[in-house]
Design an enzyme around this catalytic site. Structure first.
Site, PDB file in Angstrom:
ATOM      1  N   LEU A 244      18.941  -6.146   4.765  1.00 35.10           N
ATOM      2  CA  LEU A 244      19.902  -6.075   3.651  1.00 35.10           C
ATOM      3  C   LEU A 244      21.334  -6.075   4.181  1.00 35.10           C
ATOM      4  CD1 LEU A 244      17.778  -3.484   1.730  1.00 35.10           C
ATOM      5  CD2 LEU A 244      18.287  -5.813   0.938  1.00 35.10           C
TER       6      LEU A 244
ATOM      7  N   HIS B 217       9.240   3.081   8.194  1.00 32.98           N
ATOM      8  CA  HIS B 217       9.146   2.199   9.358  1.00 32.98           C
ATOM      9  C   HIS B 217       7.976   2.645  10.240  1.00 32.98           C
ATOM     10  CE1 HIS B 217      10.504  -0.533  12.467  1.00 32.98           C
ATOM     11  NE2 HIS B 217      10.239   0.427  13.335  1.00 32.98           N
TER      12      HIS B 217
ATOM     13  N   SER C 186       0.824  -1.213   0.000  1.00 37.02           N
ATOM     14  CA  SER C 186       0.000   0.000   0.000  1.00 37.02           C
ATOM     15  C   SER C 186       0.861   1.267   0.000  1.00 37.02           C
ATOM     16  CB  SER C 186      -0.977  -0.004   1.176  1.00 37.02           C
ATOM     17  OG  SER C 186      -0.302   0.139   2.408  1.00 37.02           O
ATOM     18  N   ASN C 187       2.032   1.229   0.612  1.00 34.56           N
ATOM     19  CA  ASN C 187       2.917   2.403   0.544  1.00 34.56           C
ATOM     20  C   ASN C 187       3.473   2.599  -0.856  1.00 34.56           C
ATOM     21  OD1 ASN C 187       3.326   3.875   3.196  1.00 34.56           O
ATOM     22  ND2 ASN C 187       3.431   1.738   3.850  1.00 34.56           N
TER      23      ASN C 187
HETATM   24  C1  GAR Z   1       4.008  -0.704   6.625  1.00 33.54           C
HETATM   25  O1  GAR Z   1       3.343  -0.388   7.819  1.00 33.54           O
HETATM   26  C2  GAR Z   1       5.488  -0.441   6.767  1.00 33.54           C
HETATM   27  O2  GAR Z   1       5.791   0.701   7.524  1.00 33.54           O
HETATM   28  C3  GAR Z   1       5.947  -1.682   7.467  1.00 33.54           C
HETATM   29  O3  GAR Z   1       5.205  -2.742   6.889  1.00 33.54           O
HETATM   30  C4  GAR Z   1       3.979  -2.218   6.385  1.00 33.54           C
HETATM   31  C5  GAR Z   1       3.918  -2.545   4.915  1.00 33.54           C
HETATM   32  O4  GAR Z   1       2.657  -2.225   4.381  1.00 33.54           O
HETATM   33  N1  GAR Z   1       7.338  -1.892   7.312  1.00 33.54           N
HETATM   34  C6  GAR Z   1       8.103  -2.549   8.191  1.00 33.54           C
HETATM   35  O5  GAR Z   1       7.667  -3.052   9.208  1.00 33.54           O
HETATM   36  C7  GAR Z   1       9.571  -2.616   7.825  1.00 33.54           C
HETATM   37  N2  GAR Z   1      10.281  -3.406   8.767  1.00 33.54           N
HETATM   38  P1  GAR Z   1       2.478  -2.066   2.818  1.00 33.54           P
HETATM   39  O6  GAR Z   1       3.065  -3.335   2.173  1.00 33.54           O
HETATM   40  O7  GAR Z   1       0.993  -1.999   2.621  1.00 33.54           O
HETATM   41  O8  GAR Z   1       3.190  -0.832   2.384  1.00 33.54           O
END
Ligand code: GAR
Length: 195
Positions: A93, A109, A13-14
């Site tokens: 990574l 994050h 979604s991001n």
């Molecule tokens: C988001 O909340 C992002 O900040 C988090 O995972 C989710 C991904 O959502 N990232 C982490 O925890 C990184 N360690 P998305 O796939 O819908 O963007």
């Protein structure tokens, strides 16, 4: 316009928020490729439907972490990006990878770093009795979730929050923060593609 490669592991979604923001004519970048370590990541479908190049490199198809990362490096470099964005990419990574893209690799994050690096940030914020939580965009360095902060957005923690309700409140802010932070970074980057 500057070129963005996005790495995802799931929902994406991001990544979708970046793709949508980049539709604005004055946005300084465009998403040119979306890469995943999970072939079934939902975000790959969204990206392909948006006409963006996609590829998946499952860990089990490679004999070592180094070979797995080399597949990503080849795909990233082929896309000649100005900036590589991690968006829910759930692999740590290597120092080699991070060094290769130093200053051109950012992550979002779901906490107000330096609070709550790592996983399960929303449950941990509630458990710790925080009244303020949020999200952070930061440059990626070899220490996990510890690189220089680009931008943060706070959200309140409500007394009746569950990890799920808090996560969705934070995610709404992520979708605004990441496109804004990426634009800021792109406007400050020199025009050198990664080679
Ligand atoms: C988001 O909340 C992002 O900040 C988090 O995972 C989710 C991904 O959502 N990232 C982490 O925890 C990184 N360690 P998305 O796939 O819908 O963007």
């Amino acid at each position: 316009r500057k070129r963005i490669v996005v790495l995802i592991s799931g929902r994406g979604s991001n990544m979708a928020a970046l793709v949508d923001a980049a539709k604005a004519p004055d946005y300084p970048g465009e998403v040119v490729a979306v890469l995943s370590d999970k072939p079934d990541a939902a975000g790959l479908v969204f990206a392909a439907e948006a006409g963006i190049e996609t590829a998946a490199f499952p860990r089990k198809a490679y004999g070592s972490k180094a070979e797995h990362e080399a597949a990503f490096v080849a795909a990233i470099d082929h896309a000649q990006p100005d900036l590589v964005c991690l968006a829910g990419f759930m692999r740590v990574l290597s120092a080699d990878f991070v060094t290769r893209y130093a200053g051109r690799l950012i992550n979002i994050h779901p906490s107000l770093l330096p609070k709550f690096p790592g996983l399960d940030t929303h449950a941990r914020a509630i458990e710790a009795g925080e009244t303020r939580h949020g999200c952070t965009v930061h440059f990626v360095t070899k220490e996990v979730d510890a690189g220089p902060v680009v931008a943060q957005a706070p959200v309140p923690v409500e007394p009746d929050d569950t990890p799920e309700t808090l996560a969705s409140r934070v995610l709404m802010e992520e979708h605004k923060l990441y496109p804004k932070a990426v634009a800021t970074v792109l406007r400050n980057l020199s025009r050198n593609v990664i080679r």
